[in-house]
Design a protein around this motif. Structure first.
Motif, PDB file in Angstrom:
ATOM      1  N   UNK A 267       0.842  -1.197   0.000  1.00 10.02           N
ATOM      2  CA  UNK A 267       0.000   0.000   0.000  1.00 10.02           C
ATOM      3  C   UNK A 267       0.880   1.251   0.000  1.00 10.02           C
ATOM      4  N   UNK A 268       0.517   2.208  -0.825  1.00 10.41           N
ATOM      5  CA  UNK A 268       1.173   3.513  -0.846  1.00 10.41           C
ATOM      6  C   UNK A 268       0.104   4.597  -0.800  1.00 10.41           C
ATOM      7  N   UNK A 269       0.214   5.462   0.193  1.00  8.57           N
ATOM      8  CA  UNK A 269      -0.771   6.530   0.357  1.00  8.57           C
ATOM      9  C   UNK A 269      -0.747   7.510  -0.803  1.00  8.57           C
ATOM     10  N   UNK A 270       0.435   7.761  -1.350  1.00  6.37           N
ATOM     11  CA  UNK A 270       0.579   8.732  -2.419  1.00  6.37           C
ATOM     12  C   UNK A 270       0.502   8.109  -3.800  1.00  6.37           C
TER      13      UNK A 270
ATOM     14  N   UNK B 261      10.909  18.006   6.284  1.00 14.60           N
ATOM     15  CA  UNK B 261      10.984  17.576   4.896  1.00 14.60           C
ATOM     16  C   UNK B 261      10.654  16.088   4.765  1.00 14.60           C
ATOM     17  N   UNK B 262       9.470  15.784   4.261  1.00 14.74           N
ATOM     18  CA  UNK B 262       9.062  14.421   3.930  1.00 14.74           C
ATOM     19  C   UNK B 262       8.204  14.487   2.668  1.00 14.74           C
ATOM     20  N   UNK B 263       8.048  13.342   1.999  1.00 15.65           N
ATOM     21  CA  UNK B 263       7.195  13.289   0.821  1.00 15.65           C
ATOM     22  C   UNK B 263       6.245  12.101   0.914  1.00 15.65           C
ATOM     23  N   UNK B 264       5.107  12.222   0.264  1.00 18.62           N
ATOM     24  CA  UNK B 264       4.134  11.130   0.184  1.00 18.62           C
ATOM     25  C   UNK B 264       3.938  10.766  -1.283  1.00 18.62           C
TER      26      UNK B 264
ATOM     27  N   UNK C  70       6.678  17.739  -6.351  1.00 15.92           N
ATOM     28  CA  UNK C  70       5.268  18.069  -6.140  1.00 15.92           C
ATOM     29  C   UNK C  70       4.644  17.283  -4.992  1.00 15.92           C
ATOM     30  N   UNK C  71       5.387  16.336  -4.418  1.00 17.14           N
ATOM     31  CA  UNK C  71       4.824  15.449  -3.398  1.00 17.14           C
ATOM     32  C   UNK C  71       5.331  15.740  -1.991  1.00 17.14           C
ATOM     33  N   UNK C  72       6.019  16.870  -1.802  1.00 18.42           N
ATOM     34  CA  UNK C  72       6.454  17.233  -0.461  1.00 18.42           C
ATOM     35  C   UNK C  72       5.247  17.476   0.440  1.00 18.42           C
TER      36      UNK C  72
END
Length: 402
Positions: free
Chosen positions: A28-31, A53-56, A41-43
């Motif tokens: 499973x991936x939320x993003x 600083x994280x990305x999904x 664009x996913x920060x």
């Protein structure tokens, strides 16, 4: 048989190892599933008090990392009965950890290395997982590599899918389904609809914040503490250095309470009064420290972080040392300034010895956690290689015992 939640350093290699060993895996991936060049664009956006600083997206934060690969917490993990020596060797070979070729060490990075050595500091190249034959030296590692020249968790997820794993993107896992204190699947939301997938074993690898929220909804009180590596970038004016187009963080200075690495930040330019200053005229250094685990994750996913006197002191030591290196490298000392305080690599929210055991299993049978959540203290260094090694060790455990 196995559900993996998250596709970063931990989830990616777990999916790869299990799928290649014939185990049924659902990831499973939320993003979204993206190409690495679109990762900027996913920060994620947190509360205004925390610049984290994280990305999904597919690959998690590894897709915007500098692909720095250093061993961390070796001795500390031995205290919990965890020896990662064999796992480190395996993953270092798997992702191709090495010092960058001299062809990819730019002028600014070389000045950093030379200055650090002249000052008698512990100075070296940064071990990385970058393919020089593909790298175009554009300086955009943290935006998502435009030519896919560095390793990320996405690489392993793609291999897992090729080996038969199922990937479900844009799906948010809310909680783990429990029966008689044993994991039996996950509850998730996709396309606005709440769904359930039942399976025998669940591994949470959704990051320190994502895994925390799922654990809480499952009845485990995680996230009452959190660390993230505090950092600032210190830099100044050096005409036509062109450091902004170099491979970032290709050098390393290791101090007692901090690490330094050459890292470009366009925010430095606003500190310089020269009228003609451009990004190509900036040389800058990231200052990063290990912080004490003070703070918490709230139920809405926002983060509170409290800094201790030691946190501030260590950061100040690093900033002073970075200033000396910059001046030695030829930067105009009257232009040296700093960015605001920021954070990266959140972890410690489900630590080994408290939330999980030495095999990364919770009190709920067949529910594991494998990401930076489980690190008992802040490494003060990039944690990707350590998470990869922990995940490889967990994959072997599951293959042999579950």
């Amino acid at each position: 048989m196995v559900i993996i939640v998250g596709t970063g350093a931990g989830g990616g290699i777990l999916a790869r190892e299990l799928a290649k060993n014939g185990i049924d895996v659902t990831i499973f991936e939320k993003g979204p599933y993206i190409e690495s060049k679109d990762a900027f664009d996913c920060y994620d956006v947190y509360n205004k008090q925390v610049d984290l600083l994280t990305t999904t997206c597919i690959g998690g934060s590894t897709i915007v990392s500098m692909s720095n690969m250093v061993r961390a917490l070796d001795e500390e993990l031995l205290d919990y009965g965890i020896d990662l020596s064999e796992a480190y060797e395996y993953v270092e070979d798997l992702v191709g950890v090495h010092d960058l070729d001299d062809s990819h060490i730019g002028k600014g990075t070389q000045l950093f290395l030379d200055a650090g050595r002249e000052l008698g500091l512990k100075t070296m190249k940064m071990p990385k997982a970058i393919r020089e034959e593909d790298c175009i030296q554009c300086g955009k590692c943290a935006f998502g590599c435009p030519v896919n020249a560095k390793w990320s968790g996405k690489d392993f997820v793609d291999e897992a899918v090729e080996a038969g794993a199922t990937l479900i993107c844009d799906a948010e896992v809310i909680s783990v389904s429990i029966k008689d204190m044993e994991a039996h699947g996950v509850n998730y939301v996709k396309d606005g609809e709440r769904k359930v997938l039942l399976d025998d074993l669940v591994i949470l690898a959704a990051g320190a914040i994502g895994s925390t929220l799922i654990l809480r909804q499952t009845g485990i009180n995680a996230g009452t503490r959190i660390f993230f590596d505090p950092f600032v970038t210190v830099g100044g004016y050096l005409k036509d250095i062109n450091f902004n187009t170099e491979v970032q963080m290709a050098g390393l200075v290791v101090g007692k309470n901090f690490v330094l690495s050459p890292h470009f930040s366009s925010f430095i330019r606003q500190n310089i009064v020269y009228d003609d200053v451009e990004d190509k005229d900036i040389l800058s250094i990231m200052v990063k420290t290990a912080d004490e685990c003070q703070g918490q994750v709230y139920n809405d996913g926002s983060v509170f972080k409290d800094n201790t006197i030691e946190d501030i002191r260590y950061l100040a030591e690093g900033v002073a040392t970075a200033g000396m290196i910059l001046e030695k490298a030829g930067v105009d000392p009257t232009t040296i300034g700093s960015t605001v305080y920021r954070g990266a690599h959140p972890g410690g929210t489900a630590p080994i010895g408290k939330i999980v055991d030495s095999n990364l299993e919770t009190d709920i049978d067949n529910l594991f956690v494998c990401d930076a959540s489980v690190l008992p203290i802040s490494p003060g260094k990039p944690p990707i290689l350590t998470i990869l090694a922990l995940a490889k060790r967990l994959a072997d455990y599951i293959i042999n015992n579950k």
